[in-house]
Design an enzyme around this catalytic site. Structure first.
Site, PDB file in Angstrom:
ATOM      1  CD  GLN A 182      -0.867  -1.559   0.892  1.00 24.92           C
ATOM      2  OE1 GLN A 182      -0.245  -1.759   1.834  1.00 24.92           O
ATOM      3  NE2 GLN A 182      -0.476  -1.594  -0.262  1.00 24.92           N
ATOM      4  CG  ASP A 333       1.898   3.084  -5.565  1.00 23.16           C
ATOM      5  OD1 ASP A 333       2.521   3.301  -4.450  1.00 23.16           O
ATOM      6  OD2 ASP A 333       0.915   2.410  -5.908  1.00 23.16           O
ATOM      7  NE  ARG A 408       3.889   1.484  -8.101  1.00 25.88           N
ATOM      8  CZ  ARG A 408       3.270   0.827  -9.116  1.00 25.88           C
ATOM      9  NH1 ARG A 408       3.775   1.162 -10.396  1.00 25.88           N
ATOM     10  NH2 ARG A 408       2.183  -0.008  -8.866  1.00 25.88           N
TER      11      ARG A 408
HETATM   12  C1  S3P Z   1      -2.711   0.234  -2.600  1.00 26.52           C
HETATM   13  C2  S3P Z   1      -2.410   1.385  -1.898  1.00 26.52           C
HETATM   14  C3  S3P Z   1      -1.107   2.101  -1.520  1.00 26.52           C
HETATM   15  C4  S3P Z   1      -0.249   2.010  -2.735  1.00 26.52           C
HETATM   16  C5  S3P Z   1      -0.107   0.408  -3.134  1.00 26.52           C
HETATM   17  C6  S3P Z   1      -1.478  -0.042  -3.502  1.00 26.52           C
HETATM   18  C7  S3P Z   1      -3.871  -0.581  -2.780  1.00 26.52           C
HETATM   19  O1  S3P Z   1      -0.548   1.713  -0.364  1.00 26.52           O
HETATM   20  O2  S3P Z   1       1.028   2.352  -2.506  1.00 26.52           O
HETATM   21  O3  S3P Z   1       0.703   0.132  -4.403  1.00 26.52           O
HETATM   22  O4  S3P Z   1      -4.045  -1.286  -3.522  1.00 26.52           O
HETATM   23  O5  S3P Z   1      -4.505  -0.209  -1.669  1.00 26.52           O
HETATM   24  P1  S3P Z   1      -0.831   2.486   0.823  1.00 26.52           P
HETATM   25  O6  S3P Z   1      -2.252   2.032   1.213  1.00 26.52           O
HETATM   26  O7  S3P Z   1      -0.018   1.784   2.036  1.00 26.52           O
HETATM   27  O8  S3P Z   1      -0.763   3.879   0.772  1.00 26.52           O
END
Ligand code: S3P
Length: 453
Positions: A182, A333, A408
């Site tokens: 993210q 996740d 989840r």
């Molecule tokens: C996601 C990245 C992950 C994941 C989230 C979706 C994404 O988060 O936990 O459900 O779509 O980039 P983080 O980047 O905070 O680890």
């Protein structure tokens, strides 16, 4: 329900899972990948022309992204189930939203949209539900400020916050302090509308859907290995992003629930079809196989540029395993459901390096430990590691689990209840609609009937 609303005003919906009378059988297809669905809408909105999407996840999180982009001028229309059409405004062409943007439960929507907003020169106000409002946003506002964006947030950098995007953004080279797709994506999206080259360095590779989609829409991107195992992703700013069709594969993070259910309900044999197997998402499959899981990939193919297969799953004895910390980003996740599998396995499963679980939709590290303990499982947290001890038989169960606005956690504990001696109840199934709206009917098709209480 109109496609841009979320049912926030309904009462909690408790649900109970008990051992089914017969093994789980049949074939089910999981919904579209959540990460790819968010990005398909966002890139479609930023491109010139019309993007056709099929297989889009119609969960609340993705609908929140659709509504936000619409509020900023993108044309987004649902044609049929999973088929959506996005008329893009062109890079930098989003307009100031007239109202607060409410992103519900979705961390991905919030962090990626803040990346986009950081280099659009207007002010927007962003909020979310109680879970999202408690999650750290400084991890994105800090690097995005370096582009010249301004943020005014609650204590701790939390939502609601106001963002004023930079009119003359400055490109950045940013080394990720946490392994997070993210944060990586937020910086790359800010870099898209910035002259010059923006680079992100990650030491542990995280999911690469943003990189793939940048290439798919015509951006100039380079990915180079970094010394010590990481990689450097560089995007050339202000490309001509061109609309491109997208086929969204099934979500491996959603597939995880019926897969583990079929592994732990004795005698089961089921197929979970159309599962995305991007290597940056495939850590659960490796971990389950190391625990002795009988999972066969059939019909391996490539769809929409992503590897996809059907998973044929057979129940059987599982044994404990050591899950190394560097695997965490590839299955971040999936720890709630892996811990459920571990509680039915024989021996010790040690899952290392799970600090990031504390800042998910809920504190999953604490929540998994508390929930498993209530179900009679021997479980411990040591630093950032989770240790689950099983004796090869299903745990007692018989507990009520608080889901704390976390889809989840809700699904993982319902799956556990399919194997435990006494049923497992969850206090609220509503969060499941954020990522897997058809979870209950899909599980019923396999023979797992989850009942309201
Ligand atoms: C996601 C990245 C992950 C994941 C989230 C979706 C994404 O988060 O936990 O459900 O779509 O980039 P983080 O980047 O905070 O680890």
């Amino acid at each position: 329900m109109p496609d841009d609303q979320t049912p926030r005003d309904t009462a909690a919906s408790p649900l109970s899972a008990a051992r089914p009378k017969a093994p789980l059988t049949g074939e089910v297809m999981v919904p579209g990948d959540k990460s790819i669905s968010h990005r398909a809408l966002m890139f479609g909105a930023l491109a010139v022309g019309r993007t056709e999407i099929s297989g889009l996840l119609e969960g609340e999180d993705v609908l929140a992204t659709a509504a936000a982009l619409r509020a900023m001028g993108a044309g987004i229309e649902r044609i049929a189930a999973g088929r959506w059409r996005v008329d893009g405004v062109g890079l930098g062409g989003l307009a100031e939203p007239a109202d607060v943007i409410d992103l519900g439960n979705s961390g991905t929507a919030a962090r990626l949209l803040l990346g986009i907003l950081a280099t659009h020169p207007f002010t927007a106000f962003v909020t979310g539900d109680a879970s999202l409002r408690s999650r750290p946003m400084r991890r994105v506002t800090e690097p995005l400020s370096r582009f010249g964006a301004q943020f005014m947030s609650r204590e701790g950098g939390r939502l609601p916050l106001a963002v004023t995007g930079a009119a003359n953004p400055v490109p950045q080279t940013y080394r990720l302090p946490v392994p997070s797709a993210q944060v990586k994506s937020a910086v790359l999206l800010a870099g898209l509308n910035t002259p010059g080259t923006t680079s992100v360095i990650e030491t542990t590779p995280s999911r690469d859907h943003t990189e793939r989609m940048l290439g798919h829409f015509g951006a100039k991107l380079t990915i180079e290995p970094e010394e010590g195992g990481g990689r450097r992703v560089c995007v050339a700013g202000q490309p001509e992003l061109m609309a491109a069709p997208i086929v969204v594969p099934g979500d491996p993070s959603s597939a995880a629930f019926p897969v583990v259910a079929a592994l732990i309900v004795p005698g089961s044999e089921a197929t979970v079809a159309n599962v995305g197997l991007n290597l940056t998402r495939a850590g659960l499959l490796s971990s389950l196989r190391e625990m002795g899981a009988d999972i066969t990939l059939v019909n391996e193919r490539t769809e929409g540029g992503e590897p996809v297969a059907d998973l044929r799953v057979r129940a059987g004895a599982l044994t404990g395993a050591e899950i190394p910390p560097e695997r965490a980003p590839t299955m971040i996740d999936e720890y709630p459901i892996l811990a459920v599998a571990a509680s039915c396995a024989k021996g010790r499963t040690v899952m290392r390096g799970l600090g990031e679980l504390r800042v998910k939709e809920s504190d999953r590290l604490a929540g998994i430990a508390e929930g498993l303990q209530r179900c009679g499982v021997n479980v411990a947290i040591e630093g950032d590691d989770l240790i689950v001890e099983g004796d090869g038989r299903p745990p007692p169960g018989g507990a009520l689990i608080r889901t704390r606005l976390d889809h989840r956690m809700a699904m993982a504990f319902l799956v556990l209840g399919l194997a435990t001696k006494a049923p497992v109840r969850i206090d609220d199934a509503r969060p499941i609609a954020t990522s897997f709206p058809d979870f209950v009917p899909l599980m019923a098709r396999l023979g797992a009937h989850l009942t309201p209480v």
